[in-house]
Design an enzyme around this catalytic site. Structure first.
Site: not given
Length: 350
Positions: A82-83, A108, A178-180, A248, A286, A313
């Protein structure tokens, strides 16, 4: 049926290093394919209610897109998922500056984060072990950080992810996967039903940086305490949805920090009957609804259009080094970072 782990070449990095793909197969025929570059889950084949397997993660057929154009498909994320606002924080009185790679902010782990490194892989029975040393100063982070990630696909149809890290200097650590996911195997994810065990979420500003406020989900599009279709409220005129271009956001799980595994989220896809449950020890998750996918990427015979995948996530909160009220993310010498998450696949009747 062959169970266990096999391996095969998966191309070469631009510098010439060989990449290996490891195929994990359980007794039920479920398959996970993982490469040692970025620890990426390239394929994950799960059964529908009739036993038919489909690949339920977004990814690519070759190594090249993972090196150049991947939006973190399937990757391990670190040192910090994340940020971090402006890539800057103060640690023990010293200001640390990280590179910015997401507008004005650090995302990330930076452009050379754990998703872009070659891990050292070893096979231990039914487990794939990936190890990496992030050296002092890499992407601006202090301390040598020794990280191990273990993937295991068990016969309960769970993909288990265990993280372990130690450091020789105080440093922020927030590792995630971080899988979609797309449980239909194609199309968008707006018809998926989502449940998240969270009474509040982390509010963000227009740059997706936390305001510091934990906002109750009651009466908002972020209330997934009961199953709701992802597309049901994603277009509402909500300021937080505008800031994220959809979902998000980090949701604050209803569990004490550091406890045993608890179910954080459940996703179901009504046509196939596939169900994904996320179990984790992390305090947050997330939820990202694939808002920036635009059809320009394709792989494995599919085009990845708008909202064709969702991410769950498990993590600590964004920008925690600058938000002292958030759960601690600073790992110190002598301490051990250890956390486990499980992605459990089942089915439900029509």
């Amino acid at each position: 049926m062959q169970t266990g782990i096999t391996q095969a070449p998966f191309g070469h990095l631009p510098g010439g290093a060989a990449v290996t793909q490891f195929t994990l197969t359980n007794a039920n025929g479920m398959v996970a394919k993982i490469i040692d570059f970025g620890g990426v889950i390239t394929e994950l084949h799960a059964p529908d209610r009739d036993g038919r397997l489909a690949d339920v993660v977004l990814g690519f057929d070759t190594i090249e897109p993972y090196c150049t154009g991947s939006p973190y498909f399937g990757a391990l994320i670190g040192r910090y998922g994340n940020r971090i606002a402006r890539g800057r924080f103060t640690l023990d009185g010293v200001q640390v500056q990280l590179p910015v790679n997401n507008g004005n902010n650090h995302l990330h782990g930076g452009a050379g984060g754990f998703d872009r490194v070659l891990w050292t892989a070893t096979v231990d029975g039914a487990s794939l072990r990936l190890a990496y040393r992030s050296v002092d100063g890499e992407m601006g982070y202090p301390g040598n950080l020794d990280v191990t990630v273990v993937y295991q696909l068990n016969d309960a149809n769970e993909l288990v992810v265990r993280f372990h890290a130690v450091t020789d200097k105080a440093t922020p650590v927030n590792l995630t996967q971080h899988s979609y996911f797309n449980l239909a195997g194609d199309g968008d994810i707006l018809g998926h039903y989502l449940t998240i065990d969270a009474d509040s979420f982390v509010a963000i500003d227009s740059e997706s940086i936390p305001t510091g406020e934990l906002t109750p989900v009651t009466g908002t599009p972020f209330d997934f305490r009961l199953p709701r279709q992802i597309g049901e409220r994603i277009g509402q005129p909500d300021k937080q949805l505008r800031h994220g271009s959809g979902y998000d956001h980090n949701l604050v799980l209803n569990k004490p920090e550091g406890t045993a595994l608890a179910r954080a989220a459940r996703v179901s896809e009504p046509v196939s009957g596939r169900v994904l449950e996320l179990w984790t020890q992390e305090p947050g998750v997330q939820f990202y609804s694939g808002n920036f996918l635009d059809g320009s990427l394709s792989g494995k015979g599919r085009s990845y259009g708008h909202r064709s995948g969702l991410c769950l996530e498990p993590q600590h909160f964004p920008d925690s080094p600058n938000q002292p009220q958030f759960p601690n993310v600073i790992l110190r010498p002598g301490e051990v970072y250890a956390t486990e998450s499980r992605f459990r696949f089942t089915t439900e009747a029509a």
